[in-house]
Scaffold this motif. Structure first.
Motif, short mmCIF file in Angstrom:
data_model
loop_
_atom_site.label_atom_id
_atom_site.label_comp_id
_atom_site.label_asym_id
_atom_site.label_seq_id
_atom_site.Cartn_x
_atom_site.Cartn_y
_atom_site.Cartn_z
N ALA A 357 0.84 -1.19 0.00
CA ALA A 357 0.00 0.00 0.00
C ALA A 357 0.88 1.24 0.00
CB ALA A 357 -0.92 0.01 1.22
N LEU A 358 0.50 2.22 -0.81
CA LEU A 358 1.20 3.49 -0.87
C LEU A 358 0.18 4.61 -0.66
CD1 LEU A 358 3.77 5.18 -1.47
CD2 LEU A 358 3.09 5.12 -3.90
N SER A 359 0.45 5.48 0.30
CA SER A 359 -0.48 6.57 0.59
C SER A 359 0.24 7.90 0.53
CB SER A 359 -1.12 6.39 1.97
OG SER A 359 -0.14 6.50 2.99
N TYR A 360 -0.53 8.94 0.25
CA TYR A 360 0.01 10.30 0.18
C TYR A 360 -0.97 11.25 0.86
CZ TYR A 360 1.35 14.86 -1.66
OH TYR A 360 1.70 16.17 -1.78
N ARG A 361 -0.42 12.19 1.60
CA ARG A 361 -1.25 13.18 2.29
C ARG A 361 -0.68 14.58 2.07
NH1 ARG A 361 1.86 10.50 6.10
NH2 ARG A 361 3.03 11.76 7.60
N TYR A 362 -1.56 15.54 1.98
CA TYR A 362 -1.15 16.94 1.82
C TYR A 362 -2.18 17.82 2.52
CZ TYR A 362 -0.54 21.56 -0.17
OH TYR A 362 -0.38 22.92 -0.31
N PHE A 363 -1.70 18.70 3.39
CA PHE A 363 -2.54 19.68 4.07
C PHE A 363 -1.93 21.06 3.84
CE2 PHE A 363 -2.32 15.90 6.99
CZ PHE A 363 -3.46 15.30 6.50
N THR A 374 -7.41 11.97 10.83
CA THR A 374 -7.03 11.10 9.74
C THR A 374 -5.53 10.86 9.81
OG1 THR A 374 -7.26 10.74 7.35
CG2 THR A 374 -6.70 12.97 8.08
N VAL A 375 -4.95 10.29 8.77
CA VAL A 375 -3.52 10.02 8.78
C VAL A 375 -2.77 11.35 8.81
CG1 VAL A 375 -3.66 9.72 6.28
CG2 VAL A 375 -1.60 9.06 7.49
N SER A 376 -2.12 11.65 9.93
CA SER A 376 -1.43 12.90 10.10
C SER A 376 -0.45 12.78 11.26
CB SER A 376 -2.43 14.03 10.37
OG SER A 376 -1.77 15.22 10.73
N GLU A 377 0.71 13.37 11.10
CA GLU A 377 1.68 13.38 12.19
C GLU A 377 1.33 14.44 13.21
OE1 GLU A 377 4.99 12.35 14.44
OE2 GLU A 377 4.13 11.33 12.69
N SER A 378 0.72 15.53 12.77
CA SER A 378 0.39 16.64 13.65
C SER A 378 -1.13 16.78 13.77
CB SER A 378 0.98 17.94 13.11
OG SER A 378 0.50 19.07 13.80
N SER A 379 -1.59 17.13 14.96
CA SER A 379 -3.03 17.29 15.16
C SER A 379 -3.58 18.52 14.45
CB SER A 379 -3.34 17.39 16.66
OG SER A 379 -2.66 18.50 17.23
N SER A 380 -2.72 19.49 14.12
CA SER A 380 -3.20 20.71 13.46
C SER A 380 -3.58 20.45 12.01
CB SER A 380 -2.12 21.78 13.50
OG SER A 380 -0.98 21.39 12.74
N MET A 381 -2.97 19.43 11.36
CA MET A 381 -3.24 19.13 9.95
C MET A 381 -3.05 20.37 9.09
SD MET A 381 -6.48 16.53 10.32
CE MET A 381 -6.84 16.65 8.58
#
Length: 627
Positions: A357-363, A374-381
């Motif tokens: 599985a490969l996922s990508y996130r951008y905020f 959701t998938v995030s290292e920081s709670s602020s997103m």
């Protein structure tokens, strides 16, 4: 810390007989490196919303009732309960109530369609209220969920679910709203991107992470429409008709905490619209939030772009598709200023035993949200982007391997970090399960400026189908971030300093930056035989973790809903004893006693929670009634 691994209330781990193993599963998933004490407390509250009762019943009756009476307390006299006077209470230097936490849970099930629940709670330090129902907090719900046969699939219009009272919602992948039970960042499973809107009753004592109103799931052929509305009072610090902070712990122990009780309100409404095709699902989500006062939190470097105002409008599109052996899922969201956030994942099964599985996130830097998870290292997103690669499979019979790597970058200042930076998080896990033997070994390397190495090993063996031995070993090496450029500048600014002083300074800096090592070793023995009314478990642990940064977590059995994942730091011993006894077919009595004995301090905790001495004692009592 953001929680995002989503579980339903009917989790496969929801069997009381294996609660100890279940909590070990929780421990293997949480992002302990990002755990603050506040998020740890919130996790304990959220765990209480899991439905851990067995689905089977003793009698095939149409009406089923469950009552759970629970009490627990720290038996030491904390500072907040010591020599309490009216003046100390008025000054906020003492708790208003006693040291016991009391909880009452009631659930009524009528057939398979109707259910009602009620949860009452009084935290330690809070006092009983003078008006009914006396407890500090309470929540209830009435739900209707027709079984498929009753839904009459031939009809184009039908009601699939309806809840009045307190409920939880997850829209899409959680970019605008996610109140489902979830854990810390779990990069070893592609399940973190579970998509699809879910609606469930709220049955825990968590006073913040819930909606209060009504929600319905209406189906029209392949179209699903879920409108919802919520209005609830919330705790808040209000100054000059402005909300400056919103506490989420639900505590009302002191005069100061009590003043914040129900000081403001929030209104939420929205809609989920989805269409289910043959190989895909696509949905649209809308959420509108309005506070009773303007919410204006104090400005800090890390929260400049956080939400401030009285109302917020958000929308998103989520999708899930399966085609040609590939699975694609994700969500893209916008706030009212058209700031973007997106999470996407593609996965593929390789052969019969492996899945990648490969996922990508951008905020974006200005993206605003209030209930996202959701998938995030920081709670602020905000100002974050990253990619995660996960490979899971079985290289040998009875073995399960997981390899994962997460790379992420922050483009904005984050809490505790004064500049943009990049990080990585990797994990290797191997698990063996055959007959009565179960083993798991996990290594994790995380670099978030500071570097941490974690190693967890758990081995359990079942003898004679009744006696179980479990050994846990946990280690952590924490390497503080070393900024050589800053140190060189210090020596440059102190150019007149002699060599001896410079050497002393360098030695001092080296000592401060030295790696720190923490470890814990635990042994448990449990006895439980099928059909026997008594089950029990004893566990002892030796731990030596220098400070909070090298803290460790221990899985430990407890009474139902009395979740306990002890946090260990310092040097000492942890011991516990848990027992459960079935009194006939309708009653279950449970008890747990646990203690800490520290070798490196003469007091525990601080402030009103401070305990003088090296020992801490805790007691849990519970009675469960099934009718």
């Amino acid at each position: 810390m953001i929680f995002y691994l989503l579980f339903s209330s009917s989790s496969v781990y929801g069997q009381q007989d294996s609660i100890s193993d279940w909590q070990e599963q929780v421990l293997s998933l949480i992002d302990a490196d990002s755990f603050s004490e506040a998020s740890y407390g919130r996790l304990m509250e959220m765990l209480g919303d899991l439905e851990l009762n067995r689905s089977d019943t003793i009698f095939p009756v149409r009406i089923r009732q469950n009552i759970i009476l629970s009490s627990n307390a720290c038996l030491n006299i904390r500072e907040g309960y010591h020599n309490v006077t009216a003046d100390k209470i008025a000054d906020g230097k003492a708790y208003r109530g006693d040291m016991w936490n009391h909880t009452v849970r009631y659930k009524l099930q009528y057939g398979k369609e109707w259910a009602a629940g009620l949860a009452l709670d009084k935290d330690a330090g809070e006092k009983f209220r003078h008006r009914f129902p006396s407890f500090d907090s309470y929540s209830g719900y009435l739900s209707y969920s027709p079984i498929p046969a009753a839904m009459k699939q031939g009809r184009r219009f039908r009601l699939a679910k309806a809840i009045v009272g307190n409920y939880r919602l997850r829209l899409g992948s959680g970019l605008i709203l996610n109140q489902s039970f979830s854990l810390g960042k779990n990069i070893q499973s592609d399940a973190f991107m579970t998509s699809g809107t879910t609606v469930s009753p709220h049955s825990s004592t968590d006073q913040y992470n819930r909606m209060q109103g009504a929600v319905a799931d209406v189906r029209m052929g392949k179209v699903s429409v879920i409108p919802f509305v919520s209005y609830k009072l919330i705790d808040a610090s209000v100054s000059e008709d402005t909300i400056t902070s919103i506490p989420t712990d639900g505590y009302h122990r002191t005069i100061g905490e009590t003043r914040k009780r129900n000081a403001a309100s929030v209104f939420n409404t929205g809609l989920h619209l989805s269409f289910a095709g043959n190989w895909y699902n696509i949905g649209a989500n809308l959420l509108y939030t309005r506070f009773s006062h303007i919410f204006y939190r104090p400005i800090r470097a890390y929260n400049i772009n956080y939400f401030r105002g009285q109302e917020l409008l958000q929308g998103s599109i989520d999708y899930h598709a399966r085609r040609f052996g590939f699975e694609l899922r994700g969500e893209t969201a916008f706030d009212q200023s058209l700031n973007l956030a997106t999470v996407n994942q593609i996965s593929h099964t390789i052969g019969e035993d492996w899945k990648a599985a490969l996922s990508y996130r951008y905020f974006s830097r200005q993206y605003q949200q209030l209930y996202a998870s959701t998938v995030s290292e920081s709670s602020s997103m905000q100002g974050e982007q990253g990619a995660t690669l996960t490979l899971t499979g079985s290289p040998l019979p009875y073995w399960l391997m997981t390899l994962s790597a997460d790379y992420f970058h922050f483009a904005t200042v984050q809490y505790g970090f004064d500049q943009a930076f990049s990080c990585f998080d990797t994990r290797i896990s191997a698990q063996y399960a055959k007959r009565n033997l179960n083993m798991r070994l996990t290594y994790r390397l995380k670099s978030k400026k500071d570097i941490s190495h974690s190693l967890d090993a758990v081995v359990s063996y079942l003898f004679f189908d009744a006696l179980k031995l479990k050994t846990q070993v946990r280690c952590k090496v924490f390497v503080p971030y070393y900024d050589k450029a800053s140190e060189d500048k210090v020596f440059e600014d102190r150019g007149s300093e002699d060599k001896a002083a410079a050497g002393s300074r360098a030695a001092e800096t080296s000592a401060v930056e030295a790696p720190k090592f923490g470890y814990a070793v635990a042994q448990a023995i449990a006895w439980q035989r099928e059909g026997h009314p008594l089950s029990a478990e004893l566990q002892g642990c030796w731990f030596n973790a220098p400070d909070y940064k090298t803290r460790l977590y221990l899985s430990e059995k407890n009474v139902l809903y009395g979740f306990s994942i002890p946090m260990l730091y310092g040097k000492g011993i942890r011991a516990s004893c848990t027992a459960s006894y079935h009194i006939g077919q309708h009653l279950v009595a449970e008890l747990k006693y646990a203690l800490y004995h520290y070798l490196d301090r003469d007091h525990i905790s601080s402030g009103l929670q401070q305990i003088w001495g090296q020992n801490q004692y805790n007691l849990w009592l519970q009675l469960r009634v099934k009718l």
